[in-house]
Design a protein around this motif. Structure first.
Motif, PDB file in Angstrom:
ATOM      1  N   PHE A 198      16.752  66.649  65.401  1.00 37.53           N
ATOM      2  CA  PHE A 198      15.858  65.449  66.003  1.00 37.53           C
ATOM      3  C   PHE A 198      16.116  65.638  67.421  1.00 37.53           C
ATOM      4  N   ASN A 199      15.640  66.823  67.883  1.00 37.67           N
ATOM      5  CA  ASN A 199      15.888  67.023  69.384  1.00 37.67           C
ATOM      6  C   ASN A 199      17.166  66.580  69.992  1.00 37.67           C
ATOM      7  N   GLY A 200      18.144  67.024  69.353  1.00 33.86           N
ATOM      8  CA  GLY A 200      19.659  66.818  69.900  1.00 33.86           C
ATOM      9  C   GLY A 200      20.559  67.812  69.046  1.00 33.86           C
ATOM     10  N   HIS A 201      21.572  67.696  69.776  1.00 29.09           N
ATOM     11  CA  HIS A 201      22.977  68.252  69.239  1.00 29.09           C
ATOM     12  C   HIS A 201      23.792  67.289  68.373  1.00 29.09           C
ATOM     13  N   PHE A 202      24.316  67.338  67.397  1.00 25.12           N
ATOM     14  CA  PHE A 202      25.154  66.222  66.970  1.00 25.12           C
ATOM     15  C   PHE A 202      26.198  66.828  65.804  1.00 25.12           C
ATOM     16  N   VAL A 203      26.988  65.831  65.546  1.00 27.84           N
ATOM     17  CA  VAL A 203      28.038  66.247  64.478  1.00 27.84           C
ATOM     18  C   VAL A 203      28.223  64.831  63.676  1.00 27.84           C
ATOM     19  N   GLN A 204      28.207  65.013  62.447  1.00 29.49           N
ATOM     20  CA  GLN A 204      28.687  64.040  61.597  1.00 29.49           C
ATOM     21  C   GLN A 204      30.072  63.953  61.215  1.00 29.49           C
ATOM     22  N   GLU A 205      30.635  63.078  60.901  1.00 25.75           N
ATOM     23  CA  GLU A 205      32.094  63.298  60.674  1.00 25.75           C
ATOM     24  C   GLU A 205      32.596  62.016  60.015  1.00 25.75           C
ATOM     25  N   ASN A 206      33.614  61.864  59.382  1.00 25.17           N
ATOM     26  CA  ASN A 206      34.241  60.825  58.632  1.00 25.17           C
ATOM     27  C   ASN A 206      35.624  60.503  59.231  1.00 25.17           C
ATOM     28  N   VAL A 207      35.570  59.180  59.633  1.00 25.77           N
ATOM     29  CA  VAL A 207      36.833  58.625  60.453  1.00 25.77           C
ATOM     30  C   VAL A 207      37.307  57.466  59.508  1.00 25.77           C
ATOM     31  N   ASN A 208      38.420  57.349  58.544  1.00 26.79           N
ATOM     32  CA  ASN A 208      38.924  56.345  57.753  1.00 26.79           C
ATOM     33  C   ASN A 208      37.805  55.678  56.919  1.00 26.79           C
ATOM     34  N   GLY A 209      37.036  56.481  56.484  1.00 24.64           N
ATOM     35  CA  GLY A 209      35.898  55.747  55.511  1.00 24.64           C
ATOM     36  C   GLY A 209      34.837  55.556  56.211  1.00 24.64           C
ATOM     37  N   ILE A 227      27.310  57.404  68.039  1.00 26.12           N
ATOM     38  CA  ILE A 227      27.695  57.346  69.624  1.00 26.12           C
ATOM     39  C   ILE A 227      26.734  58.246  70.176  1.00 26.12           C
ATOM     40  N   VAL A 228      25.848  57.879  71.283  1.00 23.80           N
ATOM     41  CA  VAL A 228      24.934  58.760  71.937  1.00 23.80           C
ATOM     42  C   VAL A 228      25.280  58.797  73.285  1.00 23.80           C
ATOM     43  N   GLY A 229      25.476  60.041  73.956  1.00 20.83           N
ATOM     44  CA  GLY A 229      25.901  60.272  75.151  1.00 20.83           C
ATOM     45  C   GLY A 229      24.646  60.849  75.878  1.00 20.83           C
ATOM     46  N   LEU A 230      24.264  60.198  76.973  1.00 19.11           N
ATOM     47  CA  LEU A 230      22.869  60.651  77.723  1.00 19.11           C
ATOM     48  C   LEU A 230      23.133  61.554  78.613  1.00 19.11           C
ATOM     49  N   GLY A 231      22.341  62.451  78.873  1.00 18.03           N
ATOM     50  CA  GLY A 231      22.342  63.640  79.868  1.00 18.03           C
ATOM     51  C   GLY A 231      21.269  64.490  79.886  1.00 18.03           C
ATOM     52  N   ASN A 232      21.402  65.482  80.548  1.00 20.22           N
ATOM     53  CA  ASN A 232      20.126  66.334  80.687  1.00 20.22           C
ATOM     54  C   ASN A 232      20.904  67.772  80.127  1.00 20.22           C
ATOM     55  N   PRO A 233      20.158  68.602  79.312  1.00 22.64           N
ATOM     56  CA  PRO A 233      20.638  69.814  78.809  1.00 22.64           C
ATOM     57  C   PRO A 233      20.531  70.973  79.939  1.00 22.64           C
ATOM     58  N   GLY A 234      21.590  71.831  79.632  1.00 22.27           N
ATOM     59  CA  GLY A 234      21.662  73.093  80.452  1.00 22.27           C
ATOM     60  C   GLY A 234      22.707  73.079  81.539  1.00 22.27           C
ATOM     61  N   ARG A 235      22.793  74.083  81.785  1.00 24.99           N
ATOM     62  CA  ARG A 235      23.916  74.552  82.851  1.00 24.99           C
ATOM     63  C   ARG A 235      23.553  74.004  84.128  1.00 24.99           C
ATOM     64  N   LYS A 236      22.527  73.994  84.476  1.00 22.31           N
ATOM     65  CA  LYS A 236      22.232  73.292  85.959  1.00 22.31           C
ATOM     66  C   LYS A 236      22.517  72.066  86.023  1.00 22.31           C
ATOM     67  N   PRO A 280      21.170  63.813  73.255  1.00 21.23           N
ATOM     68  CA  PRO A 280      19.979  64.392  73.101  1.00 21.23           C
ATOM     69  C   PRO A 280      19.650  65.830  74.006  1.00 21.23           C
ATOM     70  N   GLN A 281      18.733  66.440  73.527  1.00 20.77           N
ATOM     71  CA  GLN A 281      18.358  67.777  74.291  1.00 20.77           C
ATOM     72  C   GLN A 281      16.825  67.484  74.962  1.00 20.77           C
ATOM     73  N   THR A 282      16.573  66.322  75.065  1.00 23.13           N
ATOM     74  CA  THR A 282      15.246  66.096  75.583  1.00 23.13           C
ATOM     75  C   THR A 282      14.919  65.918  76.793  1.00 23.13           C
ATOM     76  N   TYR A 283      16.126  66.072  77.741  1.00 23.56           N
ATOM     77  CA  TYR A 283      15.907  65.574  78.872  1.00 23.56           C
ATOM     78  C   TYR A 283      16.093  64.049  78.980  1.00 23.56           C
ATOM     79  N   MET A 284      16.866  63.539  79.911  1.00 23.39           N
ATOM     80  CA  MET A 284      17.166  61.922  80.019  1.00 23.39           C
ATOM     81  C   MET A 284      15.953  61.077  79.903  1.00 23.39           C
ATOM     82  N   ASN A 285      14.904  61.468  80.332  1.00 24.44           N
ATOM     83  CA  ASN A 285      13.658  60.481  80.343  1.00 24.44           C
ATOM     84  C   ASN A 285      12.965  60.252  78.976  1.00 24.44           C
ATOM     85  N   LEU A 286      13.399  61.314  78.018  1.00 28.32           N
ATOM     86  CA  LEU A 286      12.905  61.092  76.823  1.00 28.32           C
ATOM     87  C   LEU A 286      13.843  61.090  75.626  1.00 28.32           C
ATOM     88  N   SER A 287      15.073  60.515  76.160  1.00 31.83           N
ATOM     89  CA  SER A 287      16.219  60.217  75.211  1.00 31.83           C
ATOM     90  C   SER A 287      15.708  59.793  73.829  1.00 31.83           C
TER      91      SER A 287
END
Length: 188
Positions: free
Chosen positions: A42-53, A4-13, A61-68
């Protein structure tokens, strides 16, 4: 494995701007499950977890929106994911605030983050959770609008939509996307 990928722009701004609703839904999923975006690759921040197998990856993504696509493409290559294993959450000007629409394929609709993903994956056939942000009601550029923050009056609809989109994403942990789409697409 599902991503699951959430798009956005990195940074407090850009935090809490309309363009960052994808990140907001990812943050809700992290909070609900007690996870954190502990991996940086992969130019991003992510987590990998296990849910019911099932292995679940949440990616911001931390690339800014236009380069997701520069983040998602390499992650998919590394984990050997197919486009149907991915769901992208992003803002949509053509849906009113408070509306969520899911679909399994389509064009970019003028959204540069989706355009980048299509370019990098070489296909339009990937799952989407479109998050309505509406259009500006006062004269302003689309760029200023999407990079603007939600008003106090918009917060209740925003919060409700974040919860609903997170519910749909979690349902996909367990069910086929088509079923989740049928259950969660709002008809009104």
């Amino acid at each position: 494995m599902k991503c699951i990928v959430g798009l956005g722009n990195p940074g407090r701004k850009y935090k809490e701007t309309r363009h960052n609703v994808g990140f907001m839904v990812i943050e809700e999923l992290l909070k609900r499950n007690g996870w954190e975006l502990s991996k940086k690759k992969f130019n991003g921040h992510f987590v990998q977890e296990n849910v019911n197998g099932e292995t679940i990856i949440l990616l911001e993504p931390q690339t800014y929106m236009n380069l997701s696509g520069e983040s998602l493409g390499p992650l998919m290559d590394f984990y050997q994911l197919e486009p149907e294993d991915v769901a992208v959450i992003y803002d949509d000007l053509d849906l009113p605030l408070g509306k969520i629409r899911m679909r399994q394929k389509g064009g970019h609709g003028g959204h540069n983050g989706i355009r980048s993903i299509i370019d990098h994956l070489g296909t339009k056939n990937f799952n989407r959770i479109r998050f309505g942000i509406g259009r500006p009601t006062t004269p302003m550029s689309v760029v200023d609008y999407v990079l603007g923050k939600f008003s106090k009056e918009e917060k209740p609809d925003l919060d409700k939509s974040i919860q609903y989109a997170a519910d749909a994403a979690e349902a996909w942990f367990q069910e086929p996307f088509q079923k989740v789409m049928n259950d969660y697409n709002q008809t009104s």
